[in-house]
Design an enzyme around this catalytic site. Structure first.
Site, short mmCIF file in Angstrom:
data_model
loop_
_atom_site.label_atom_id
_atom_site.label_comp_id
_atom_site.label_asym_id
_atom_site.label_seq_id
_atom_site.Cartn_x
_atom_site.Cartn_y
_atom_site.Cartn_z
N GLU A 84 -3.22 -8.69 3.56
CA GLU A 84 -3.58 -9.17 4.80
C GLU A 84 -5.31 -8.94 4.95
O GLU A 84 -6.04 -9.70 5.91
CB GLU A 84 -3.18 -8.45 6.01
CG GLU A 84 -3.50 -7.06 6.17
CD GLU A 84 -3.15 -5.90 5.31
OE1 GLU A 84 -3.47 -4.86 5.33
OE2 GLU A 84 -2.34 -6.26 4.38
N CYS B 276 0.71 -1.06 0.02
CA CYS B 276 0.09 0.21 0.09
C CYS B 276 0.76 1.40 0.03
O CYS B 276 1.56 1.55 -1.02
CB CYS B 276 -1.19 -0.09 1.27
SG CYS B 276 -2.29 1.33 0.96
N HIS C 89 -4.02 -4.40 -0.10
CA HIS C 89 -3.65 -5.17 1.21
C HIS C 89 -4.03 -6.67 1.27
O HIS C 89 -4.97 -7.30 1.31
CB HIS C 89 -4.60 -4.56 2.43
CG HIS C 89 -4.48 -3.15 2.50
ND1 HIS C 89 -3.51 -2.62 3.41
CD2 HIS C 89 -5.16 -2.11 2.08
CE1 HIS C 89 -3.56 -1.23 3.27
NE2 HIS C 89 -4.56 -0.88 2.63
#
Length: 198
Positions: free
Chosen positions: A181, A77, A179
């Site tokens: 995650e 990011c 992202h």
């Protein structure tokens, strides 16, 4: 395996640490130069604003260390954007690993496109070991108002208003605008692939 997650006053770090834990990898969150230099893998995550983040990096000499690292390195990011040479966000010179400019999304049609770009979107034109085992049109989760231009270092694209660099690679440096995650099994696979890089 020693994994260092760079601490630089940017948000979203804890969720990256949790994602690594789910993969059986314990990482250390640090801005210590020696710890980062000696790590087997380095992850550079973040949400935030470019000039503030660069100020933090410069105050701790991380701006000098990061471009010289030789182990596998993964910017996520804001971390991807800071690896570029320049960001339009507050007219910010960045780390210069990728000779790429970071630009703000300008919506052509505010009814169809909103800024920031938030939500699930697909990646295509994928290549390289970071994306091994994934198919084109796999979906990842985005939250960003700025994007990296396409270049020879682009290893996957996403379309929002226009095509932009979803993931990039140059030598030992890898990066991702979305992202991992927050991107379910696709993001988990990308993180797992990164941890297996030599």
């Amino acid at each position: 395996m020693k994994v260092a997650v760079i601490k630089y006053n940017a948000g979203n770090v804890q969720s990256v640490l949790y994602a690594l834990e789910r993969l059986g990898t314990e990482a250390v969150l640090t801005d210590d130069l020696e710890t980062i230099a000696k790590a087997d893998k380095v992850i550079f995550p973040g949400q935030g604003e470019a000039s503030t983040a660069m100020k933090y990096l410069k105050e701790r000499n991380l701006d000098k260390l990061i471009p010289d690292l030789k182990q596998p390195f993964f910017g996520v990011c804001l971390g991807q954007q800071l690896l570029c040479e320049y960001s339009e966000e507050n007219d910010t010179p960045c780390l210069g690993v990728f000779p790429v400019k970071v630009k703000r999304f300008i919506p052509e049609n505010t009814f169809e496109y909103k800024v920031p770009h938030v939500g699930w979107n697909d990646i295509f034109d994928i290549k390289g070991p970071l994306l091994e085992g994934l198919e084109a049109q796999s979906f990842v989760y985005y939250v960003h108002s700025y994007y990296c231009e396409l270049s020879d270092f682009t290893i996957a694209k996403t379309h929002y208003i226009h095509d932009f660099a979803a993931l990039m690679n140059k030598d030992n440096f890898y990066s991702m605008q979305a992202h991992p995650e927050k991107s379910g099994l696709v993001g988990e696979r990308i993180l797992s692939n990164f941890l297996q890089l030599k």
